[in-house]
Design an enzyme around this catalytic site. Sequence first.
Site, PDB file in Angstrom:
ATOM      1  N   PRO A  98     -31.408  15.624  -7.538  1.00 19.45           N
ATOM      2  CA  PRO A  98     -30.158  15.682  -6.763  1.00 19.45           C
ATOM      3  C   PRO A  98     -30.357  15.245  -5.303  1.00 19.45           C
ATOM      4  CG  PRO A  98     -30.465  17.728  -8.001  1.00 19.45           C
ATOM      5  CD  PRO A  98     -31.726  16.935  -8.138  1.00 19.45           C
TER       6      PRO A  98
ATOM      7  N   ARG B 248     -28.494  -3.618 -19.081  1.00 24.74           N
ATOM      8  CA  ARG B 248     -27.463  -4.641 -19.259  1.00 24.74           C
ATOM      9  C   ARG B 248     -27.589  -5.793 -18.273  1.00 24.74           C
ATOM     10  NH1 ARG B 248     -23.417  -4.482 -15.950  1.00 24.74           N
ATOM     11  NH2 ARG B 248     -21.826  -5.357 -17.302  1.00 24.74           N
TER      12      ARG B 248
ATOM     13  N   ASP C  97     -18.437  -8.512 -12.984  1.00 25.11           N
ATOM     14  CA  ASP C  97     -18.232  -7.065 -12.885  1.00 25.11           C
ATOM     15  C   ASP C  97     -17.481  -6.682 -11.626  1.00 25.11           C
ATOM     16  OD1 ASP C  97     -19.538  -6.374 -15.128  1.00 25.11           O
ATOM     17  OD2 ASP C  97     -21.420  -5.812 -14.159  1.00 25.11           O
TER      18      ASP C  97
ATOM     19  N   GLU D 281     -34.992  24.515 -11.593  1.00 29.10           N
ATOM     20  CA  GLU D 281     -34.446  24.404 -10.238  1.00 29.10           C
ATOM     21  C   GLU D 281     -35.000  23.197  -9.494  1.00 29.10           C
ATOM     22  OE1 GLU D 281     -31.832  26.256  -8.907  1.00 29.10           O
ATOM     23  OE2 GLU D 281     -31.846  26.596 -11.056  1.00 29.10           O
TER      24      GLU D 281
END
Length: 277
Positions: free
Chosen positions: A113, A178, A193, A140
Site C-alpha cells: 500500500p 497486454r 487506449d 499487516e
Amino acid sequence: MGRAGGNPWGLQKNETVGGVVRFDIFTLFPEMFKSPFEASIIRRACEAGRVTLALHNVRDYATDKHHQTDDTPYGGGGGMVMKPEPIWNAVEAVLGFDPAGRSDLPPLILLTPQGRPFTQAVARELSAHERLLLICGRYEGVDERVRQYLATDELSIGDYVLTGGEVPAMVVLDAVVRLIPGVLGDPGATADDSHATGLLEYPHYTRPAVYRGHPVPEVLLSGHHAEVDRWRRREALRRTQERRPDLLDQAELSQADREFLDQLQVEEGDSTVLKRE
Ligand code: 9D3
C-alpha cells in the site's frame, strides 16, 4: 487444457517455457492466481510463448520445522509481519544468486500500500523488461528489510485496502502482458487506449441502430469518416472534462480541442445559471 491438468499455465511448479517476458511471482497463496487466467489473454500469451509465468510459494522456502512465514512485530502492537527469510530465500533460489546490493537486477517489485502508484506509464516501463519479479505481501505488512535491501521498486494499485498483494500482482501482470508485442492481435489496440491518448474513451455503439427506443447517434451511421472522427474526439474531450478533468493537464491537445473545451465551459456556465434560476 493445460498439460498439468488444472494448472492454467500448463506448467509444473517452477517449470518454465521460453517467452519474451518472464514473471516470477512470490506469494503465500499461489492458488489465487489460477482461475483468473484460465480462460484469458494471459493464458494465450503463455501458450504462444510470449510470456512465461512461474509461481513460487514463499512457504516452501521457510527453513524452520513449522514453515512459519509470519511473526509478531518487534515493539509490540497487533497483527503479524511477514518474516524476511522465506521471501529472501525464495528470491535468491529463483535468481540463483543473492540480489543484495547488485545493480544489474531485473525489477524486483514489492506490492505494498506504500508503493508508488501503478499507472499505464509504469506498465509501459515494465513491459520493456524481459524479466519481472513480483513479491506479494500479506498480513499487516512485510519486514522492512525486504523493502529496503531486497526490493528494487514498490507499487500500489490505488488508495483502497486489500487483503494482500496478490490481486495487485494480477493487475500489474494483466496490464503489462497486454503490452507485450504479439499478445493482442491488433497492435493498434494498445496505441488507441484511452490512457494512451491521455483522454477517456469516446462512447461505443453496435447494432441495433435503435435499441428499446434509444437510437445510436446519427453521425455514426452517416459514413462520413472525418465527421465520425471529429465527433469521437469531442465526446472523448467532453467526458474527460466532466469526469476526469485532472487528465486534461497531461493530454496532448490541439488548438481545436482547446476551443471545443472552452466552448463546453461556457455552455456549462450557462446551464449552471439556468439551473440556479
Ligand atoms: C492498518 C494499515 N494498513 C495499511 C493501509 C495495513 C495493511 C492493509 C492491507 C497492510 C497490507 C495490506 C494488504 N494490501 C497490500 O498488500 C497491497 C495493496 C493494497 O491494499 N491496496 C492497493 N495496492 C496494494 S499493493 C499491496
